[in-house]
Design a protein around this motif. Sequence first.
Motif, PDB file in Angstrom:
ATOM      1  N   SER A   7      30.644  50.003  41.207  1.00 57.62           N
ATOM      2  CA  SER A   7      30.271  48.791  40.481  1.00 57.62           C
ATOM      3  C   SER A   7      31.417  48.187  39.674  1.00 57.62           C
ATOM      4  CB  SER A   7      29.103  49.085  39.546  1.00 57.62           C
ATOM      5  OG  SER A   7      29.443  50.153  38.690  1.00 57.62           O
ATOM      6  N   ARG A   8      32.493  48.935  39.482  1.00 64.21           N
ATOM      7  CA  ARG A   8      33.611  48.387  38.692  1.00 64.21           C
ATOM      8  C   ARG A   8      34.519  47.502  39.546  1.00 64.21           C
ATOM      9  NH1 ARG A   8      37.172  52.908  36.924  1.00 64.21           N
ATOM     10  NH2 ARG A   8      38.419  51.145  36.219  1.00 64.21           N
ATOM     11  N   THR A   9      35.121  46.507  38.907  1.00 67.73           N
ATOM     12  CA  THR A   9      36.190  45.742  39.549  1.00 67.73           C
ATOM     13  C   THR A   9      37.284  45.517  38.523  1.00 67.73           C
ATOM     14  OG1 THR A   9      34.600  44.552  40.933  1.00 67.73           O
ATOM     15  CG2 THR A   9      36.817  43.636  40.789  1.00 67.73           C
ATOM     16  N   SER A  10      38.458  46.113  38.756  1.00 63.55           N
ATOM     17  CA  SER A  10      39.590  45.874  37.859  1.00 63.55           C
ATOM     18  C   SER A  10      40.404  44.680  38.344  1.00 63.55           C
ATOM     19  CB  SER A  10      40.507  47.092  37.796  1.00 63.55           C
ATOM     20  OG  SER A  10      39.773  48.284  37.815  1.00 63.55           O
ATOM     21  N   PHE A  11      40.535  44.581  39.667  1.00 65.45           N
ATOM     22  CA  PHE A  11      41.315  43.482  40.258  1.00 65.45           C
ATOM     23  C   PHE A  11      40.553  42.875  41.418  1.00 65.45           C
ATOM     24  CE2 PHE A  11      44.440  46.306  38.355  1.00 65.45           C
ATOM     25  CZ  PHE A  11      45.152  45.407  37.581  1.00 65.45           C
ATOM     26  N   TYR A  12      40.375  41.579  41.354  1.00 62.01           N
ATOM     27  CA  TYR A  12      39.721  40.859  42.445  1.00 62.01           C
ATOM     28  C   TYR A  12      40.764  39.953  43.096  1.00 62.01           C
ATOM     29  CZ  TYR A  12      36.673  37.567  44.855  1.00 62.01           C
ATOM     30  OH  TYR A  12      36.084  36.771  45.806  1.00 62.01           O
ATOM     31  N   THR A  13      41.024  40.181  44.384  1.00 57.02           N
ATOM     32  CA  THR A  13      42.033  39.416  45.125  1.00 57.02           C
ATOM     33  C   THR A  13      41.368  38.412  46.046  1.00 57.02           C
ATOM     34  OG1 THR A  13      43.734  41.145  45.093  1.00 57.02           O
ATOM     35  CG2 THR A  13      43.842  39.577  46.884  1.00 57.02           C
ATOM     36  N   PHE A  14      41.900  37.209  46.067  1.00 58.80           N
ATOM     37  CA  PHE A  14      41.266  36.116  46.823  1.00 58.80           C
ATOM     38  C   PHE A  14      42.221  34.945  46.888  1.00 58.80           C
ATOM     39  CE2 PHE A  14      40.632  33.148  43.304  1.00 58.80           C
ATOM     40  CZ  PHE A  14      41.031  33.960  42.268  1.00 58.80           C
ATOM     41  N   SER A  15      41.949  34.031  47.807  1.00 57.81           N
ATOM     42  CA  SER A  15      42.515  32.687  47.678  1.00 57.81           C
ATOM     43  C   SER A  15      41.321  31.786  47.411  1.00 57.81           C
ATOM     44  CB  SER A  15      43.274  32.266  48.936  1.00 57.81           C
ATOM     45  OG  SER A  15      42.366  32.059  49.985  1.00 57.81           O
ATOM     46  N   THR A  16      41.583  30.624  46.884  1.00 57.04           N
ATOM     47  CA  THR A  16      40.479  29.719  46.568  1.00 57.04           C
ATOM     48  C   THR A  16      39.641  29.467  47.828  1.00 57.04           C
ATOM     49  OG1 THR A  16      41.903  28.721  44.928  1.00 57.04           O
ATOM     50  CG2 THR A  16      39.925  27.497  45.516  1.00 57.04           C
ATOM     51  N   ASN A  17      40.338  29.322  48.946  1.00 59.23           N
ATOM     52  CA  ASN A  17      39.663  29.094  50.213  1.00 59.23           C
ATOM     53  C   ASN A  17      38.756  30.268  50.610  1.00 59.23           C
ATOM     54  OD1 ASN A  17      39.292  27.508  52.602  1.00 59.23           O
ATOM     55  ND2 ASN A  17      40.585  28.967  53.693  1.00 59.23           N
TER      56      ASN A  17
END
Length: 273
Positions: free
Chosen positions: A90-100
């Motif tokens: 359930s934890r998230t320290s870093f969320y990686t994404f592009s806006t798209n």
Amino acid sequence: MNHFSFWGGLCLLLFTVLNSSLAILNTPANRLMFDDWENGAHRSECIRCAVVGNGGILNGSRKGKEIDEHDYVFRVNGAALTGFENDVGSRTSFYTFSTNTMRNSMRSYARVGYRGPPISKETRYIFLPDHDRDYILMKAASTHTAIDQGPERSKNPPTYFGEDVTVEKFKIYHPDFIRYLRNRFLHSNLLKTGARRIYRPSTGAVMLLAAIHTCDQVDAYGFMTPDYTLYSDHYYDKQRRAVRFFANHDMRMEMRLWQELHNAGLINLFMRQ
Ligand SMILES: *[C@@H]1O[C@H](CO)[C@@H](O)[C@H](O)[C@H]1NC(C)=O
């Protein structure tokens, strides 16, 4: 389909957009990946990271507790958590994404409960820049201003990252880092074809390779394995469906790289057989 974002578009970025957005990230917290490590928030001697892809191999894995016990937990794109905690944590320290990719995930996975990036005290957001949209959204979100241009145009400040998100929570990969990953780790044969202009490492691959470059220990979960046909595309799929391949990524090459890194002892890749 706008999934095929145009990598070369970065060259056309107005200097002013880049400059004014990056100036915002000029705080001590934005200099390091693990900006809270020094203040002793974690007690282990080495930095232990769980890097969680969205692969169907995680369905029924019961790896949630193990994942959450790491110092940092990395997630990507449509990382739906509610109802899947036993398997993915359930934890998230870093969320990686592009806006798209984030917007695509919000459209495609609303059905399974994905409403947007995870929001918690510890969560940091790492943009993978592939468009001026990313710099524009990052600036608007961190300064709480509306966006007056492009697909994310809004009357009010964007709230994807929570109402009171601060600039300290944002990071952005340097485009040279992505190029280095492409050239040194994922130099696909697609670069010799017409797909050259759209080819790039997947968001998940950039996340995992960034973790490998910064963490002391990397445990990878939910990444593609040679037996991928046994699993659904994503752990949150309502109905089983085959893994989808996209023309702008080389997922089989990425899969082989994870095997090599695992066999070399550089990562510990979750496999079921
Ligand atoms: C997830 O696992 C359960 C239990 O094994 C299974 O019934 C279900 O079909 C799986 N979901 C998908 C999308 O494969």
